[in-house]
Motif scaffolding. Structure first.
Motif, short mmCIF file in Angstrom:
data_model
loop_
_atom_site.label_atom_id
_atom_site.label_comp_id
_atom_site.label_asym_id
_atom_site.label_seq_id
_atom_site.Cartn_x
_atom_site.Cartn_y
_atom_site.Cartn_z
N VAL A 56 0.84 -1.21 0.00
CA VAL A 56 0.00 0.00 0.00
C VAL A 56 0.87 1.25 0.00
O VAL A 56 0.55 2.24 -0.67
CB VAL A 56 -0.97 0.00 1.20
CG1 VAL A 56 -1.72 1.31 1.31
CG2 VAL A 56 -1.94 -1.17 1.09
N SER A 57 1.98 1.25 0.73
CA SER A 57 2.84 2.44 0.77
C SER A 57 3.44 2.73 -0.61
O SER A 57 3.60 3.90 -0.98
CB SER A 57 3.94 2.30 1.82
OG SER A 57 4.80 1.23 1.49
N THR A 58 3.73 1.69 -1.37
CA THR A 58 4.23 1.89 -2.73
C THR A 58 3.14 2.51 -3.60
O THR A 58 3.40 3.43 -4.38
CB THR A 58 4.72 0.56 -3.35
OG1 THR A 58 5.77 0.05 -2.53
CG2 THR A 58 5.22 0.76 -4.77
N ALA B 16 0.79 7.23 -6.42
CA ALA B 16 -0.25 8.25 -6.53
C ALA B 16 0.35 9.65 -6.34
O ALA B 16 0.00 10.58 -7.08
CB ALA B 16 -1.35 7.99 -5.50
N LEU B 17 1.25 9.80 -5.38
CA LEU B 17 1.91 11.09 -5.14
C LEU B 17 2.76 11.49 -6.34
O LEU B 17 2.70 12.63 -6.82
CB LEU B 17 2.77 11.00 -3.87
CG LEU B 17 3.51 12.27 -3.47
CD1 LEU B 17 2.52 13.36 -3.07
CD2 LEU B 17 4.46 11.97 -2.30
N HIS B 18 3.55 10.54 -6.85
CA HIS B 18 4.43 10.79 -8.00
C HIS B 18 3.60 11.13 -9.24
O HIS B 18 4.05 11.90 -10.09
CB HIS B 18 5.32 9.58 -8.25
CG HIS B 18 6.48 9.87 -9.14
ND1 HIS B 18 6.39 9.88 -10.51
CD2 HIS B 18 7.78 10.16 -8.86
CE1 HIS B 18 7.56 10.16 -11.04
NE2 HIS B 18 8.43 10.34 -10.05
N GLN C 54 -0.54 8.65 -16.48
CA GLN C 54 0.22 9.26 -15.38
C GLN C 54 0.55 8.21 -14.33
O GLN C 54 1.68 8.17 -13.82
CB GLN C 54 -0.60 10.39 -14.73
CG GLN C 54 -0.67 11.67 -15.52
CD GLN C 54 -1.64 12.67 -14.90
OE1 GLN C 54 -2.44 13.25 -15.60
NE2 GLN C 54 -1.58 12.86 -13.59
N ILE C 55 -0.43 7.38 -13.99
CA ILE C 55 -0.22 6.34 -12.98
C ILE C 55 0.82 5.33 -13.46
O ILE C 55 1.72 4.94 -12.72
CB ILE C 55 -1.54 5.61 -12.65
CG1 ILE C 55 -2.52 6.55 -11.97
CG2 ILE C 55 -1.30 4.39 -11.79
CD1 ILE C 55 -3.93 6.02 -11.95
N LEU C 56 0.71 4.92 -14.71
CA LEU C 56 1.64 3.92 -15.25
C LEU C 56 3.06 4.47 -15.32
O LEU C 56 4.02 3.78 -14.98
CB LEU C 56 1.16 3.44 -16.62
CG LEU C 56 -0.15 2.65 -16.59
CD1 LEU C 56 -0.69 2.46 -17.99
CD2 LEU C 56 0.05 1.31 -15.89
#
Length: 195
Positions: free
Chosen positions: A19-21, A26-28, A49-51
């Motif tokens: 989950v932290s990854t 999501a932040l990146h 963007q997510i990929l």
């Protein structure tokens, strides 16, 4: 983009890498939220963007991540409905391949507003096929590579796959079917069991 797509990517990253990854991804990606709702629609730009963010955070090529995502969609117990939908394509791997032209229509029977990129199977010589993927998202052919590898195993077929690049705005996956009945496939029953 349909929320099921982005939600599925979220679940893949969270389950596979933690989950932290996913939160880092999501932040990146520049999102101001970390949870996608499966039945909402989102900006088309979110998915690439997510990929791209996942590739940066995981330090892996985007194509590899997308292929792993395709494998996850068919093999993860939480996505058994995807496997079932694909298995309705036929009794063996060749039947399955030939049913891919209609996959978008079958998906819309389950989720009426979810549109997959069009898939077209071309048969060449004996056991030689090309799957043409009209990609709404660059790299969809790699997702299909993961799906095809997993489904070949599921059916017990031995197939060699290669992402052959793009032509006329579509991605091409080359399929060489070595043996349709190579091993015993996973069990599958037409009717789902209840209870």
């Amino acid at each position: 983009m349909h929320g099921l797509v982005n939600r599925s990517i979220q679940v893949f990253i969270s389950d596979t890498y933690g989950v932290s990854t996913w939160q880092d991804v999501a932040l990146h990606a520049g999102l101001d939220f970390t949870e996608f709702e499966g039945m909402l629609r989102y900006k088309q730009a979110y998915t690439p963007q997510i990929l791209d963010a996942a590739a940066a955070v995981l330090n892996r090529p985007r194509a590899e991540i997308m292929e792993d995502f395709g494998t996850f969609l068919v093999s993860h117990p939480g996505f058994e409905a995807v496997r079932r939908l694909l298995r309705f394509g036929g009794e063996d791997f060749v039947d399955f391949l030939q049913s891919l032209d209609d996959l978008d229509d079958r998906v819309r029977l389950a989720v009426s507003d979810l549109h997959l990129p069009k898939l077209r199977l071309r048969s060449h010589a004996e056991g030689q096929f090309s799957l043409i993927c009209d990609a709404q998202i660059a790299g969809f052919g790699h997702v299909m590579m993961g799906v095809l590898r997993t489904m070949a195993d599921d059916y017990g077929a031995l197939a060699l796959l290669d992402h052959s690049g793009t032509a006329d705005g579509a991605e091409i996956v080359s399929i060489a079917l070595v043996e349709n009945d190579f091993a015993e496939g996973r069990s599958f029953e037409l009717g789902a069991r209840v209870g």
